[in-house]
Design a protein around this motif. Structure first.
Motif, PDB file in Angstrom:
ATOM      1  N   ASN A 164      49.922   7.698 -90.346  1.00 13.52           N
ATOM      2  CA  ASN A 164      49.123   6.577 -89.867  1.00 13.52           C
ATOM      3  C   ASN A 164      48.595   7.111 -88.037  1.00 13.52           C
ATOM      4  O   ASN A 164      48.378   6.127 -87.305  1.00 13.52           O
ATOM      5  N   ILE A 165      48.584   8.317 -87.789  1.00 15.57           N
ATOM      6  CA  ILE A 165      47.631   7.588 -86.298  1.00 15.57           C
ATOM      7  C   ILE A 165      46.369   7.615 -86.613  1.00 15.57           C
ATOM      8  O   ILE A 165      45.906   7.988 -87.083  1.00 15.57           O
ATOM      9  N   ARG A 166      45.906   6.776 -85.092  1.00 10.84           N
ATOM     10  CA  ARG A 166      44.761   5.975 -84.983  1.00 10.84           C
ATOM     11  C   ARG A 166      44.116   7.262 -84.653  1.00 10.84           C
ATOM     12  O   ARG A 166      44.310   8.240 -83.898  1.00 10.84           O
ATOM     13  N   PRO A 167      42.479   7.522 -85.068  1.00 14.25           N
ATOM     14  CA  PRO A 167      41.432   8.634 -84.759  1.00 14.25           C
ATOM     15  C   PRO A 167      41.623   8.887 -82.736  1.00 14.25           C
ATOM     16  O   PRO A 167      41.182   9.973 -83.021  1.00 14.25           O
ATOM     17  N   GLU A 168      41.669   7.596 -82.178  1.00 13.86           N
ATOM     18  CA  GLU A 168      42.056   8.073 -80.681  1.00 13.86           C
ATOM     19  C   GLU A 168      43.209   8.940 -80.072  1.00 13.86           C
ATOM     20  O   GLU A 168      43.047   9.661 -79.178  1.00 13.86           O
ATOM     21  N   PHE A 183      45.527  14.518 -79.748  1.00 16.22           N
ATOM     22  CA  PHE A 183      46.894  15.520 -80.406  1.00 16.22           C
ATOM     23  C   PHE A 183      45.847  16.950 -80.614  1.00 16.22           C
ATOM     24  O   PHE A 183      46.196  17.716 -80.069  1.00 16.22           O
ATOM     25  N   ALA A 184      44.746  16.975 -80.607  1.00 17.35           N
ATOM     26  CA  ALA A 184      43.810  17.825 -80.885  1.00 17.35           C
ATOM     27  C   ALA A 184      43.044  18.357 -79.551  1.00 17.35           C
ATOM     28  O   ALA A 184      43.272  19.508 -80.021  1.00 17.35           O
ATOM     29  N   ILE A 185      42.824  17.733 -78.427  1.00 16.48           N
ATOM     30  CA  ILE A 185      42.559  18.381 -77.474  1.00 16.48           C
ATOM     31  C   ILE A 185      43.568  18.964 -77.165  1.00 16.48           C
ATOM     32  O   ILE A 185      43.732  20.397 -76.683  1.00 16.48           O
ATOM     33  N   THR A 186      45.022  18.914 -76.929  1.00  9.79           N
ATOM     34  CA  THR A 186      46.247  19.504 -76.529  1.00  9.79           C
ATOM     35  C   THR A 186      46.834  20.086 -77.287  1.00  9.79           C
ATOM     36  O   THR A 186      47.545  21.087 -77.331  1.00  9.79           O
ATOM     37  N   ARG A 187      45.815  20.457 -78.978  1.00 12.40           N
ATOM     38  CA  ARG A 187      46.695  21.181 -79.923  1.00 12.40           C
ATOM     39  C   ARG A 187      48.495  20.821 -80.423  1.00 12.40           C
ATOM     40  O   ARG A 187      48.332  22.050 -81.625  1.00 12.40           O
ATOM     41  N   ASN A 243      48.305  18.476 -82.431  1.00 10.73           N
ATOM     42  CA  ASN A 243      47.707  18.732 -84.165  1.00 10.73           C
ATOM     43  C   ASN A 243      48.095  19.845 -85.101  1.00 10.73           C
ATOM     44  O   ASN A 243      48.504  20.133 -85.979  1.00 10.73           O
ATOM     45  N   LYS A 244      48.232  21.126 -84.235  1.00 11.04           N
ATOM     46  CA  LYS A 244      48.755  22.360 -84.864  1.00 11.04           C
ATOM     47  C   LYS A 244      50.092  22.454 -84.564  1.00 11.04           C
ATOM     48  O   LYS A 244      50.713  22.791 -85.758  1.00 11.04           O
ATOM     49  N   LEU A 245      50.735  21.784 -83.905  1.00  8.81           N
ATOM     50  CA  LEU A 245      52.090  22.021 -83.714  1.00  8.81           C
ATOM     51  C   LEU A 245      52.834  20.846 -84.562  1.00  8.81           C
ATOM     52  O   LEU A 245      53.700  21.438 -85.574  1.00  8.81           O
ATOM     53  N   PHE A 246      52.403  19.668 -84.703  1.00  8.92           N
ATOM     54  CA  PHE A 246      52.994  18.077 -85.853  1.00  8.92           C
ATOM     55  C   PHE A 246      52.556  18.184 -87.229  1.00  8.92           C
ATOM     56  O   PHE A 246      51.190  18.360 -87.025  1.00  8.92           O
ATOM     57  N   ASP A 247      53.467  18.081 -87.990  1.00  6.56           N
ATOM     58  CA  ASP A 247      53.226  18.335 -90.143  1.00  6.56           C
ATOM     59  C   ASP A 247      52.244  16.101 -89.577  1.00  6.56           C
ATOM     60  O   ASP A 247      53.287  15.384 -89.714  1.00  6.56           O
ATOM     61  N   ILE A 248      50.986  16.461 -89.204  1.00  7.35           N
ATOM     62  CA  ILE A 248      50.673  15.093 -89.518  1.00  7.35           C
ATOM     63  C   ILE A 248      49.705  15.215 -90.962  1.00  7.35           C
ATOM     64  O   ILE A 248      48.703  16.069 -91.395  1.00  7.35           O
ATOM     65  N   LYS A 249      50.316  13.461 -91.465  1.00 10.86           N
ATOM     66  CA  LYS A 249      49.807  12.859 -92.916  1.00 10.86           C
ATOM     67  C   LYS A 249      48.770  11.738 -92.149  1.00 10.86           C
ATOM     68  O   LYS A 249      49.239  11.155 -91.959  1.00 10.86           O
ATOM     69  N   ASP A 250      47.939  11.519 -93.731  1.00  9.91           N
ATOM     70  CA  ASP A 250      47.193  10.750 -94.041  1.00  9.91           C
ATOM     71  C   ASP A 250      47.934   9.000 -93.098  1.00  9.91           C
ATOM     72  O   ASP A 250      47.520   8.224 -92.752  1.00  9.91           O
ATOM     73  N   ASP A 251      48.910   8.724 -94.370  1.00  8.08           N
ATOM     74  CA  ASP A 251      50.147   8.057 -94.194  1.00  8.08           C
ATOM     75  C   ASP A 251      51.204   8.346 -94.936  1.00  8.08           C
ATOM     76  O   ASP A 251      51.763   9.184 -95.433  1.00  8.08           O
ATOM     77  N   VAL A 252      51.947   7.106 -95.651  1.00  3.77           N
ATOM     78  CA  VAL A 252      53.215   6.785 -95.520  1.00  3.77           C
ATOM     79  C   VAL A 252      53.555   7.546 -96.810  1.00  3.77           C
ATOM     80  O   VAL A 252      54.984   8.654 -97.002  1.00  3.77           O
TER      81      VAL A 252
END
Length: 119
Positions: free
Chosen positions: A86-90, A95-99, A101-110
């Motif tokens: 549940n991470i907001r686009p902003e 996360f993408a700029i700092t990369r 998003n590659k380190l963390f396991d991010i899912k769309d929702d719970v």
């Protein structure tokens, strides 16, 4: 479960689902308290499967990112798993700029994240 001022922790099966009580995670005292609560989750409560639900979070400072990285390392050292949802686009953009998003396991929702723990 240890006392939580900044985080709301609920158990779903064997996963600690963590919601942030603050919408904006900015000031140093607040971030230190969150860091301590993260530490307590892993070291005191012995949680090995942690899902961070960002649905209430509108803004995150760079210092807060450091706490997330520390939590990720701590969980991995205990052979655990950390997922985020549940991470907001902003915030996702940061996360993408700092990369991260590659380190963390991010899912769309719970539900997606909980399914990933089981799968």
């Amino acid at each position: 479960m240890s006392d939580q001022k900044r985080l709301k922790v609920t158990e779903v099966e064997d996963v600690a689902v963590v919601e942030f009580k603050d919408r904006k995670i900015l000031d140093d005292v607040q971030i230190q308290e969150i860091g301590q609560e993260f530490n307590d989750l892993v070291e005191v409560d012995k949680k090995r499967s942690i899902l961070l639900n960002f649905s209430h979070v509108e803004f995150l400072s760079s210092s807060a990112l450091g706490k997330l990285i520390s939590l990720d390392k701590q969980v991995k050292q205990q052979d655990g798993h950390l997922k985020m949802s549940n991470i907001r686009p902003e915030i996702m953009e940061v996360f993408a700029i700092t990369r991260l998003n590659k380190l963390f396991d991010i899912k769309d929702d719970v539900p997606d994240a909980l399914a990933a723990f089981r799968g």
